[in-house]
Enzyme design. Structure first.
Site, PDB file in Angstrom:
ATOM      1  N   GLU A  85       0.841  -1.202   0.000  1.00  0.00           N
ATOM      2  CA  GLU A  85       0.000   0.000   0.000  1.00  0.00           C
ATOM      3  C   GLU A  85       0.877   1.253   0.000  1.00  0.00           C
ATOM      4  O   GLU A  85       0.406   2.351   0.226  1.00  0.00           O
ATOM      5  CB  GLU A  85      -0.978   0.007   1.177  1.00  0.00           C
ATOM      6  N   CYS A  89      -3.316  -3.496   4.679  1.00  0.00           N
ATOM      7  CA  CYS A  89      -2.325  -4.475   5.156  1.00  0.00           C
ATOM      8  C   CYS A  89      -2.727  -5.914   4.843  1.00  0.00           C
ATOM      9  O   CYS A  89      -1.996  -6.845   5.180  1.00  0.00           O
ATOM     10  CB  CYS A  89      -2.138  -4.339   6.661  1.00  0.00           C
ATOM     11  N   THR A 128       4.083   4.274  15.613  1.00  0.00           N
ATOM     12  CA  THR A 128       3.758   2.973  15.003  1.00  0.00           C
ATOM     13  C   THR A 128       4.179   2.926  13.533  1.00  0.00           C
ATOM     14  O   THR A 128       3.514   2.324  12.710  1.00  0.00           O
ATOM     15  CB  THR A 128       2.252   2.634  15.166  1.00  0.00           C
ATOM     16  N   SER A 144      -9.761   2.426  14.358  1.00  0.00           N
ATOM     17  CA  SER A 144      -9.067   1.332  13.640  1.00  0.00           C
ATOM     18  C   SER A 144      -8.870   0.125  14.559  1.00  0.00           C
ATOM     19  O   SER A 144      -8.987  -1.020  14.135  1.00  0.00           O
ATOM     20  CB  SER A 144      -7.730   1.809  13.063  1.00  0.00           C
ATOM     21  N   HIS A 162      -1.884  -9.826  12.413  1.00  0.00           N
ATOM     22  CA  HIS A 162      -1.357  -8.604  11.800  1.00  0.00           C
ATOM     23  C   HIS A 162      -0.925  -7.698  12.965  1.00  0.00           C
ATOM     24  O   HIS A 162      -1.703  -7.492  13.905  1.00  0.00           O
ATOM     25  CB  HIS A 162      -2.420  -7.923  10.945  1.00  0.00           C
ATOM     26  N   LYS A 187      -3.919  -7.465  22.318  1.00  0.00           N
ATOM     27  CA  LYS A 187      -5.365  -7.230  22.430  1.00  0.00           C
ATOM     28  C   LYS A 187      -6.117  -8.312  21.649  1.00  0.00           C
ATOM     29  O   LYS A 187      -7.156  -8.794  22.084  1.00  0.00           O
ATOM     30  CB  LYS A 187      -5.734  -5.846  21.865  1.00  0.00           C
ATOM     31  N   ASN A 192       5.614  -1.346  12.205  1.00  0.00           N
ATOM     32  CA  ASN A 192       4.565  -1.766  11.272  1.00  0.00           C
ATOM     33  C   ASN A 192       5.129  -1.881   9.859  1.00  0.00           C
ATOM     34  O   ASN A 192       5.829  -0.976   9.388  1.00  0.00           O
ATOM     35  CB  ASN A 192       3.414  -0.738  11.290  1.00  0.00           C
ATOM     36  N   SER A 208      -7.156  -2.331   6.919  1.00  0.00           N
ATOM     37  CA  SER A 208      -8.144  -1.281   7.176  1.00  0.00           C
ATOM     38  C   SER A 208      -8.962  -1.010   5.928  1.00  0.00           C
ATOM     39  O   SER A 208      -8.516  -1.189   4.802  1.00  0.00           O
ATOM     40  CB  SER A 208      -7.429   0.023   7.570  1.00  0.00           C
TER      41      SER A 208
HETATM   42  N1  CAA Z   1       3.174   3.547  30.682  1.00  0.00           N
HETATM   43  C1  CAA Z   1       2.621   2.407  30.203  1.00  0.00           C
HETATM   44  N2  CAA Z   1       1.521   2.418  29.379  1.00  0.00           N
HETATM   45  C2  CAA Z   1       1.009   3.601  29.014  1.00  0.00           C
HETATM   46  C3  CAA Z   1       1.539   4.820  29.489  1.00  0.00           C
HETATM   47  C4  CAA Z   1       2.688   4.770  30.368  1.00  0.00           C
HETATM   48  N3  CAA Z   1       3.256   5.872  30.829  1.00  0.00           N
HETATM   49  N4  CAA Z   1       0.820   5.828  28.954  1.00  0.00           N
HETATM   50  C5  CAA Z   1      -0.149   5.257  28.191  1.00  0.00           C
HETATM   51  N5  CAA Z   1      -0.037   3.920  28.226  1.00  0.00           N
HETATM   52  C6  CAA Z   1      -0.829   2.919  27.525  1.00  0.00           C
HETATM   53  C7  CAA Z   1      -2.324   3.247  27.467  1.00  0.00           C
HETATM   54  O1  CAA Z   1      -2.997   2.834  28.631  1.00  0.00           O
HETATM   55  C8  CAA Z   1      -2.744   2.452  26.248  1.00  0.00           C
HETATM   56  O2  CAA Z   1      -2.883   1.088  26.582  1.00  0.00           O
HETATM   57  P1  CAA Z   1      -4.229   0.300  26.192  1.00  0.00           P
HETATM   58  O3  CAA Z   1      -4.391   0.427  24.702  1.00  0.00           O
HETATM   59  O4  CAA Z   1      -3.958  -1.097  26.640  1.00  0.00           O
HETATM   60  O5  CAA Z   1      -5.330   0.984  26.939  1.00  0.00           O
HETATM   61  C9  CAA Z   1      -1.507   2.539  25.328  1.00  0.00           C
HETATM   62  O6  CAA Z   1      -0.419   2.930  26.171  1.00  0.00           O
HETATM   63  C10 CAA Z   1      -1.634   3.563  24.216  1.00  0.00           C
HETATM   64  O7  CAA Z   1      -2.024   4.787  24.801  1.00  0.00           O
HETATM   65  P2  CAA Z   1      -3.158   5.692  24.100  1.00  0.00           P
HETATM   66  O8  CAA Z   1      -4.344   4.857  23.786  1.00  0.00           O
HETATM   67  O9  CAA Z   1      -3.334   6.901  24.901  1.00  0.00           O
HETATM   68  O10 CAA Z   1      -2.343   6.017  22.767  1.00  0.00           O
HETATM   69  P3  CAA Z   1      -2.687   7.012  21.612  1.00  0.00           P
HETATM   70  O11 CAA Z   1      -4.099   7.402  21.614  1.00  0.00           O
HETATM   71  O12 CAA Z   1      -1.698   8.117  21.674  1.00  0.00           O
HETATM   72  O13 CAA Z   1      -2.373   6.139  20.287  1.00  0.00           O
HETATM   73  C11 CAA Z   1      -2.828   4.379  18.740  1.00  0.00           C
HETATM   74  C12 CAA Z   1      -2.436   4.751  20.166  1.00  0.00           C
HETATM   75  C13 CAA Z   1      -4.313   4.729  18.523  1.00  0.00           C
HETATM   76  C14 CAA Z   1      -2.632   2.895  18.511  1.00  0.00           C
HETATM   77  C15 CAA Z   1      -1.958   5.194  17.739  1.00  0.00           C
HETATM   78  O14 CAA Z   1      -0.615   4.853  17.887  1.00  0.00           O
HETATM   79  C16 CAA Z   1      -2.358   4.991  16.267  1.00  0.00           C
HETATM   80  O15 CAA Z   1      -3.265   5.668  15.774  1.00  0.00           O
HETATM   81  N6  CAA Z   1      -1.656   4.092  15.514  1.00  0.00           N
HETATM   82  C17 CAA Z   1      -1.908   3.851  14.101  1.00  0.00           C
HETATM   83  C18 CAA Z   1      -3.185   3.100  13.835  1.00  0.00           C
HETATM   84  C19 CAA Z   1      -3.064   1.627  14.097  1.00  0.00           C
HETATM   85  O16 CAA Z   1      -2.008   1.044  14.082  1.00  0.00           O
HETATM   86  N7  CAA Z   1      -4.225   0.984  14.297  1.00  0.00           N
HETATM   87  C20 CAA Z   1      -4.248  -0.457  14.522  1.00  0.00           C
HETATM   88  C21 CAA Z   1      -5.459  -1.107  13.920  1.00  0.00           C
HETATM   89  S1  CAA Z   1      -5.555  -0.713  12.145  1.00  0.00           S
HETATM   90  C22 CAA Z   1      -4.464  -1.762  11.401  1.00  0.00           C
HETATM   91  O17 CAA Z   1      -4.034  -2.735  11.968  1.00  0.00           O
HETATM   92  C23 CAA Z   1      -4.020  -1.442  10.017  1.00  0.00           C
HETATM   93  C24 CAA Z   1      -2.669  -0.800  10.088  1.00  0.00           C
HETATM   94  O18 CAA Z   1      -1.660  -1.505   9.975  1.00  0.00           O
HETATM   95  C25 CAA Z   1      -2.608   0.632  10.378  1.00  0.00           C
END
Ligand code: CAA
Length: 408
Positions: free
Chosen positions: A88, A120, A161, A210, A242, A251, A284, A316
């Protein structure tokens, strides 16, 4: 033979990554975050990046070069009549990235070359098509490549990521590594969780959505799998997912364990760790991620012949597929572990300044100009042992690649 008398599968598998990496602790410092959020909360330690002279084509060639090692008389090359390049983050809107790979690897002209996309997920679809091809023509082989550079915008939630990597799978009736079971669970549903408009260099992502789409897709795909009477997931020795970031795989396993007996939890969590050994260092790799997690499981898990592994592929937008493979006697001889792992060890770390400059270079409009980024010019000249394939520039907009002797 697999179930239903089917006999096509993975003959060999190898993978590669970019020659650079950025440490997540450095990124956390730059963004004012606690390092543990990235290293534990997301589970990512480092992310790979491509040099200016690297991209999805060169990473694919490096992976395929290992795969074809020892084919001195061209017996394997000449039997490849299908090459599918899944990506992609391709380099041209029209020409398939596989065309350069086809030339650089010296594949026969009597070969069908095509590129595929569905975020992906597409490597898994390519594996399915390749398997069908081989079932129809058991003397022939198919080469499936998944290769991607995952680059998100700076200072976004998705920034920790990113990553880069390619996987190459040789599909044939000599399934030395694993047979692919024909029964799969499928789930397709249009969604706006992640997309990249044609004019954008980086994707737009609704990260929280996502994650929900991924888990829902897995739930639906597994329900479909059960309805098709595939081998029972209770008997599986491990699962690979994935892996856009390692926590996502945790998860996914957490959700899956709800359907399994309690005594499965410990061994399956151990196997999951084995699947993440590469992902947590390279990040990733979109279309390559699931299959690199699979390679990691094969290399690190205590698995035996006949073990069945469940795989969940997600793209996605969105498509999910749950499938299974069964490992074949002596599978560990066909994994090209040494050369793939050497690439992780050889990567050079990016300083914060270099990371920012590389990002600017990779996401600039039009054709990126290396002379604008002196800090990268020097890095691009560095020799890397065993590196062979180079993107060397444009001519009339067409991309040019060459193979050079490796320094070994
Ligand atoms: N110590 C330990 N853990 C901590 C922490 C600390 N100080 N601070 C936060 N955390 C934990 C949080 O509790 C959270 O854990 P859980 O998910 O278990 O609750 C984790 O760290 C992440 O924290 P946030 O949720 O606050 O993180 P965020 O909102 O800043 O972003 C994300 C996380 C949404 C994954 C972001 O990185 C993102 O958008 N990534 C890209 C999208 C993605 O990969 N999506 C996956 C599904 S889609 C897919 O698979 C296709 C693809 O390849 C993209």
């Amino acid at each position: 033979m697999g179930i239903s008398g089917q006999s096509a599968g993975i003959e060999r598998i190898s993978w590669s990554t970019g020659h650079l990496f950025f440490d997540l602790e450095d990124l956390a410092q730059m963004r004012g975050q606690e390092a543990e959020k990235y290293t534990q909360g997301i589970g990512q330690k480092q992310m790979s990046f491509c040099l200016p002279s690297e991209d999805v084509v060169t990473m694919a060639c490096e992976a395929c070069y290992d795969l074809l090692a020892g084919d001195d008389h061209g017996e394997i090359r000449n039997s490849i009549r299908l090459l599918i390049f899944a990506t992609e983050s391709s380099v041209d809107q029209s020409k398939a990235a596989g065309m350069w790979v086809h030339r650089l690897l010296g594949l026969p002209s009597s070969c069908r070359v095509v590129e595929m996309k569905q975020a992906c997920y597409s490597t898994t679809a390519a594996v399915r098509l390749a398997t069908s091809h081989v079932e129809m023509f058991p003397e022939e082989r198919a080469l499936v490549i998944g290769s991607d550079e995952a680059i998100y915008s700076l200072e976004t939630a998705a920034e920790p990521t990113q990553g880069a990597g390619a996987v190459a799978l040789l599909i044939s009736s000599k399934a030395n590594v694993a047979l692919i079971d024909p029964i799969a669970g499928l789930h397709s549903e249009e969604s706006n969780d992640f997309w990249r408009p044609n004019r954008h260099k980086t994707p737009i992502v609704d990260g929280k959505l996502s994650t929900r789409c991924y888990l829902n897709s897995m739930k639906q795909a597994i329900a479909d799998y059960h309805s098709r009477s595939g081998p029972s997931i209770n008997s599986f020795a491990g699962f690979c997912f994935h892996t856009p970031f390692p926590k996502m795989a945790h998860k996914a396993l957490h959700q899956l364990l709800k359907q399994l007996p309690e005594e499965k939890e410990k061994p399956l969590k151990e196997q999951l760790k084995n699947s993440l050994t590469y992902c947590e260092k390279i990040g990733n790799c979109y279309s390559a991620s699931l299959w690199i997690a699979f390679a990691s499981t094969l290399n690190h898990g205590e698995l035996i012949d006949g073990d069945r592994i469940g795989l969940f592929s997600y793209g996605s937008g969105s498509v999910g597929e749950f499938l299974s493979v069964s490992l074949q006697p002596g599978f560990s001889q066909y994994l090209h572990r040494g050369s793939s792992e050497k690439r992780i060890m050889q990567r050079k770390p990016l300083s914060k300044e270099e990371y920012t400059a590389l990002h600017r270079f990779k996401t600039s409009d039009g054709e990126p100009d290396l002379s604008q980024e002196p800090v990268l010019e020097e890095m691009n000249q560095q020799p890397f042992p065993s590196r062979r394939f180079y993107f060397i520039g444009h001519e009339g907009g067409a991309r040019l690649y060459e193979e050079r002797d490796a320094r070994v």
